[in-house]
Design an enzyme around this catalytic site. Sequence first.
Site, PDB file in Angstrom:
ATOM      1  N   ALA A 104      34.660 137.410  34.715  1.00 52.57           N
ATOM      2  CA  ALA A 104      34.490 136.301  35.151  1.00 52.57           C
ATOM      3  C   ALA A 104      33.504 136.187  36.750  1.00 52.57           C
ATOM      4  O   ALA A 104      33.114 136.274  36.952  1.00 52.57           O
ATOM      5  CB  ALA A 104      34.982 134.888  35.164  1.00 52.57           C
TER       6      ALA A 104
ATOM      7  N   GLY B  89      39.159 143.024  31.881  1.00 54.05           N
ATOM      8  CA  GLY B  89      40.192 141.653  31.478  1.00 54.05           C
ATOM      9  C   GLY B  89      39.179 139.953  31.638  1.00 54.05           C
ATOM     10  O   GLY B  89      38.424 139.616  31.908  1.00 54.05           O
ATOM     11  N   CYS B  90      39.930 138.405  30.776  1.00 49.40           N
ATOM     12  CA  CYS B  90      38.839 137.550  31.178  1.00 49.40           C
ATOM     13  C   CYS B  90      38.677 137.154  32.670  1.00 49.40           C
ATOM     14  O   CYS B  90      37.577 136.775  33.064  1.00 49.40           O
ATOM     15  CB  CYS B  90      39.341 136.497  30.335  1.00 49.40           C
ATOM     16  SG  CYS B  90      41.051 136.069  30.984  1.00 49.40           S
ATOM     17  N   MET B  91      39.137 136.627  33.475  1.00 50.78           N
ATOM     18  CA  MET B  91      39.575 136.173  34.851  1.00 50.78           C
ATOM     19  C   MET B  91      38.484 137.472  35.330  1.00 50.78           C
ATOM     20  O   MET B  91      38.232 137.379  35.934  1.00 50.78           O
ATOM     21  CB  MET B  91      40.601 136.144  35.608  1.00 50.78           C
ATOM     22  CG  MET B  91      40.738 134.985  34.863  1.00 50.78           C
ATOM     23  SD  MET B  91      42.558 134.066  35.804  1.00 50.78           S
ATOM     24  CE  MET B  91      43.945 134.946  35.449  1.00 50.78           C
TER      25      MET B  91
END
Length: 346
Positions: A158, A153-155
């Site tokens: 990161a 997932g993107c978050m």
Amino acid sequence: MKTTYSAAILGGSGFVGGELYRLLSMHPHIDVQFVSSESKKGLAVERQLRSFRHHNDKPGLKFSSLSELKNSHFDLVFSCLPNGKLPQIISPLSERCTRLFNLSGDYRFAEDEINQAHYPATPGSLPPQMVSQYFVPEFTAQDSTARLINLPGCMAVASLYALYPLVKNELVCGRIFVDAKTGSSGAGKSSAETHAERANNFRLHKAFAHRHAPEIEKLQQLSRDPLALTFAAFSLDTARGIYVSAYSTLKPGLTAADVRQAFFSEYQHAPFVHYLKNGQVPMLKTVCGTNHAEVATLVEGDTCLSLCSLDNLIKGAAGQAVQAANLYLGLEAICGLQQLNEAGWP
């Protein structure tokens, strides 16, 4: 080795699917031959995507229904379907492709309790021929037998970039606090919240029970010391981009120099993750529209603040998928991703 690989994109009319089509249209070795969209079936793909307003790659390619997949076979399939949709077609799809790159949350976890809490539409088992792997290009060793490649997932990714060197090198202990801020495109085109509601505004999106938190908690497997995670996500007044601030406690006797060494060693050969030094800090403007992520650290006493910025649609999704596909095909990680710049925004 083949020089051109056939590809299909499932869910090609959303933000991530459209971005993935744009990236693959510039790829020298991947040829997109099928793009699905139930709502836009029969319409020309490039007439629906703004980034193709002034140029064409395949003007004759039209959106198709998922049901039309049964007539073809592809080297690569990229699934950008909403959570819960891929499990409905995974069995017949397994016979229609050599490798499947999954950008949704389905199949990221083998644990039933996590799926029940965050991805209840995901069944507990896969077709027997579909070996599955959760894959972060910078950290994960490739499983050559894997046919289902699940991207983070993107978050979550990161946060992983901000924390991985600290946990892998066992520099931190205790509770880790992660504050993740994300742009409106992260909610997808179907979101009920308009950008007008986010403009000139800032608010909490979700605390404690966000579905990306279990991905970050997997870092515990790298450490012999007990770690606890507190994760909160906030809505930014911007269309795209993620900014993560992670607060952790260093073990006694460790210094900023130890932290710098860990991050430099981890990312010195990573073409898309850049560890900033000399007082520089990550920004959204320097990464949005690219497949790059920026990371920096600041230390005060035993408190470490680690930061990361990236584009949620590219490094957090479509670009990450292209990077992963490159590695599985035996290509350079940067293939088809070098030319990204702000002018390519959809």
